[in-house]
Enzyme design. Sequence first.
Site, mmCIF file in Angstrom:
data_model
loop_
_atom_site.group_PDB
_atom_site.id
_atom_site.type_symbol
_atom_site.label_atom_id
_atom_site.label_comp_id
_atom_site.label_asym_id
_atom_site.label_seq_id
_atom_site.Cartn_x
_atom_site.Cartn_y
_atom_site.Cartn_z
ATOM 1 C CB SER A 1 39.788 38.203 38.303
ATOM 2 O OG SER A 1 38.924 38.026 37.199
ATOM 3 C CE1 TYR B 1 36.593 35.028 41.237
ATOM 4 C CE2 TYR B 1 36.178 36.440 39.341
ATOM 5 C CZ TYR B 1 37.004 35.585 40.040
ATOM 6 O OH TYR B 1 38.258 35.298 39.546
#
Length: 258
Positions: free
Chosen positions: A146, A159
Amino acid sequence: MVEQFLSGKVAIVTGANTGIGKAIAEELAKRGAKVVVNYRSHPERTDEMISAIKAAGGEAMGAQADVTHLDQLQAVVDQAVSSYGRLDIMVNNAGLETRTSVLDTSPEDYDRVLDVNLKSAFFGTQFAAKQMIKQGGGGRIINISSVHEDWPMPNNTAYCLSKGGVRMLTRTAGVELAPHGITMVNIGPGAVDTPINASYAGNKTLLDKLDAAIPLGRMAEPQEIASVAAFVASDGASYITATSIFADGGIMQSSPGL
């Protein structure tokens, strides 16, 4: 006619019956790879995927497993090898988020995010690399990371932490595995139109705000990430390893211009 530059290759994609993983599995199959579609739930989605891939002339099979359980993850690798004879491409895609801050993330949230996003990628890398070394000829390990492996996202701390770990996994293990001819690359998407971002798609105010922050003015489609994965899996990416490729529409470089 679509160029099948992955013909003869065998690939595993984890978390592959929805979102980015689904698009990657379908793209690899379209490019000629035999694909093992790992999934944890919704077997009917996997059955539909595999039927569509086969109808289009590709080859795929399902492999149900919770990738946070290492015996099940190893079984997916074993299933690929027993069915197709080898493993050439491992895509560690399974992921989730809780969208919680450092102050309100529970121990259970923390464990769940780190287990799915980082632990499964670490041991998916280990299990795949051992098989690739055993069979010879090198291989490709691709982690779907990401932009948040490098770019903070307040109120999604676990995350970001997990994706930062994936960044260093790729950098370090990529160096370790290079002598075996195994390359390792992170693909770092920005915002992608998948179920994980459904809160944006259903709220025009939020979606307009997000689009305005992206220089290209929109979220990515899953296929746009899948095409990057197919390139990384190909011979065209043979000299790329231990690094990240960001497909983010320029969001990491955006600025209010103040």
